[in-house]
Motif scaffolding. Structure first.
Motif, PDB file in Angstrom:
ATOM      1  N   ILE A 206       1.108  -1.334  -0.383  1.00  0.00           N
ATOM      2  CA  ILE A 206       0.304  -0.126   0.489  1.00  0.00           C
ATOM      3  C   ILE A 206       0.699   1.323  -0.188  1.00  0.00           C
ATOM      4  N   THR A 207       1.977   1.413   0.890  1.00  0.00           N
ATOM      5  CA  THR A 207       2.866   2.665   0.734  1.00  0.00           C
ATOM      6  C   THR A 207       3.570   2.566  -0.437  1.00  0.00           C
ATOM      7  N   ARG A 208       3.887   1.729  -1.602  1.00  0.00           N
ATOM      8  CA  ARG A 208       4.974   1.780  -2.940  1.00  0.00           C
ATOM      9  C   ARG A 208       3.289   1.551  -3.158  1.00  0.00           C
ATOM     10  N   ARG A 209       2.151   1.932  -3.161  1.00  0.00           N
ATOM     11  CA  ARG A 209       0.877   2.432  -4.506  1.00  0.00           C
ATOM     12  C   ARG A 209       0.680   3.550  -4.392  1.00  0.00           C
ATOM     13  N   MET A 210       0.906   4.319  -2.834  1.00  0.00           N
ATOM     14  CA  MET A 210       0.900   5.759  -2.328  1.00  0.00           C
ATOM     15  C   MET A 210       1.394   6.626  -2.742  1.00  0.00           C
ATOM     16  N   VAL A 220       8.725   8.029   5.197  1.00  0.00           N
ATOM     17  CA  VAL A 220       7.578   6.569   6.030  1.00  0.00           C
ATOM     18  C   VAL A 220       8.288   6.581   7.224  1.00  0.00           C
ATOM     19  N   ILE A 221       7.068   6.678   7.948  1.00  0.00           N
ATOM     20  CA  ILE A 221       7.093   6.215   9.858  1.00  0.00           C
ATOM     21  C   ILE A 221       6.298   5.590  10.270  1.00  0.00           C
ATOM     22  N   ILE A 237       8.971   0.790   5.691  1.00  0.00           N
ATOM     23  CA  ILE A 237       9.592   2.135   6.326  1.00  0.00           C
ATOM     24  C   ILE A 237      10.943   2.347   6.996  1.00  0.00           C
ATOM     25  N   LYS A 238      11.026   3.753   7.281  1.00  0.00           N
ATOM     26  CA  LYS A 238      12.406   4.223   7.423  1.00  0.00           C
ATOM     27  C   LYS A 238      12.419   4.430   9.508  1.00  0.00           C
TER      28      LYS A 238
END
Length: 255
Positions: A206-210, A220-221, A237-238
Motif C-alpha cells: 500500500i505504501t508503494r502504491r501511495m 515513511v514512519i 518503513i524508515k
C-alpha cells in the motif's frame, strides 16, 4: 503539565507532558464495561504512583475512537483532575494550519489526523504515516502539510484472531518476533511467516502504491503497538515514532 489520552479500540494510552517533555506514559486495556469509578481508581493510581498530583495538571487533551468510554473519561477528568477535557476532532486541525482533503471530516478518525499533525510538525516534509494497532491506517501528507487521505486495513492481531478462531487444526501463536526465514519448516514458523511477513507485504504494498499515486518521495514512519515488529521486516518503513499520537495531542493542547 498536560495530560494527554489516546483511546483506541484495544488500548488507552495516557501520557503526562511537562512542557515538551514526556514525563510518564501508561498503556491500559480499553474496557468498555468498566464503570466510571473503576476507571477513575485505576487512572488515579497511575498518576499517584508517579507523584503526579491532580493539582499539577493544567490541561487534558483526548483523542478517542471509542465513543462508549467518553463518560468514564469525563468523570475522571472532572472528579479527579478538576477540569474539563479538550476533545480533539478533525476540525481542530485547521487551527494548526493543516489542510484536510477528506470527503467527510466527521468520518475521519481523530487518531489519524493527530498522527499526521505530529509527524508533519516534526519533519516538515512529505510523509506516509502508518499506525499499526487494532486497525492499520496508512495516511499520506503532502510536502506542504496537506492531509491527503489514506487506507484502513484490519490490524495484524485482528486478522490473526480470525485465523485462530476459524482454523481448528492451527494453534494460537505468540506474535512477537519474526521467524528467521520466510520458508517455515514447521507449523508455528509457517504461521508466523504468513502473519508477520505477509502483513509487512500489505504495509509495503500500500505504501508503494501511495508513493506512486502522490508522486512524492516521502519519509515513511510508523507508530502504534506493533510498529517495531513490522519495522524489522518492512522494506519501506524508515523510522518508528512510538509516541507520535501523544505528541500530536500535546500540540493540540498548545492551541
Amino acid at each position: 503539565m498536560v495530560l494527554v489520552i489516546d483511546v483506541g479500540n484495544t488500548n488507552i494510552v495516557m501520557g503526562v507532558y511537562a512542557e515538551k517533555n514526556l514525563r510518564a506514559k501508561w498503556r491500559l486495556e480499553t474496557d468498555i464495561n468498566a464503570t466510571p469509578d473503576e476507571f477513575n481508581r485505576l487512572a488515579s493510581s497511575l498518576l499517584s504512583a508517579n507523584s503526579i498530583g491532580p493539582e499539577k495538571i493544567d490541561k487534558i487533551v483526548i483523542s478517542s475512537v471509542v465513543p462508549t468510554v467518553a463518560g468514564n473519561l469525563d468523570f475522571f477528568c472532572s472528579k479527579t483532575i478538576g477540569c474539563a477535557p479538550k476533545w480533539i476532532d478533525a476540525v481542530s486541525a485547521k487551527k494548526l494550519n493543516i489542510q484536510i482533503w477528506y470527503d467527510n471530516l466527521k468520518e475521519l478518525g481523530t487518531d489519524r489526523i493527530v498522527n499526521a499533525v505530529a509527524a508533519y510538525n516534526k519533519y516538515k516534509t512529505g510523509l506516509i504515516v502508518i499506525d499499526l494497532g487494532t486497525a492499520t491506517t496508512i495516511d499520506a501528507v503532502s510536502e506542504k502539510g496537506v492531509y491527503l487521505g489514506g487506507s484502513i486495513s484490519p490490524g495484524l492481531v485482528t486478522s490473526s484472531e480470525a485465523l485462530f478462531m476459524q482454523s481448528s487444526m492451527l494453534p494460537r501463536v505468540k506474535i512477537d518476533l519474526p521467524p528467521k526465514k520466510v520458508i517455515g519448516k514447521n507449523t508455528i514458523d509457517s504461521m508466523l511467516s504468513g502473519i508477520i511477513y505477509g502483513y509487512a507485504g500489505l504495509v509495503d504494498g500500500i505504501t508503494r502504491r501511495m508513493i506512486k499515486e502522490t508522486k512524492m518521495n516521502p519519509l515513511v514512519i510508523a507508530t502504534g503497538g506493533l510498529a517495531l515488529l513490522i519495522y524489522k521486516v518492512s522494506e519501506t518503513i524508515k523510522i518508528v515514532e512510538p509516541d507520535l499520537t501523544l505528541e500530536g495531542l500535546r500540540l493540540f493542547g498548545s492551541l
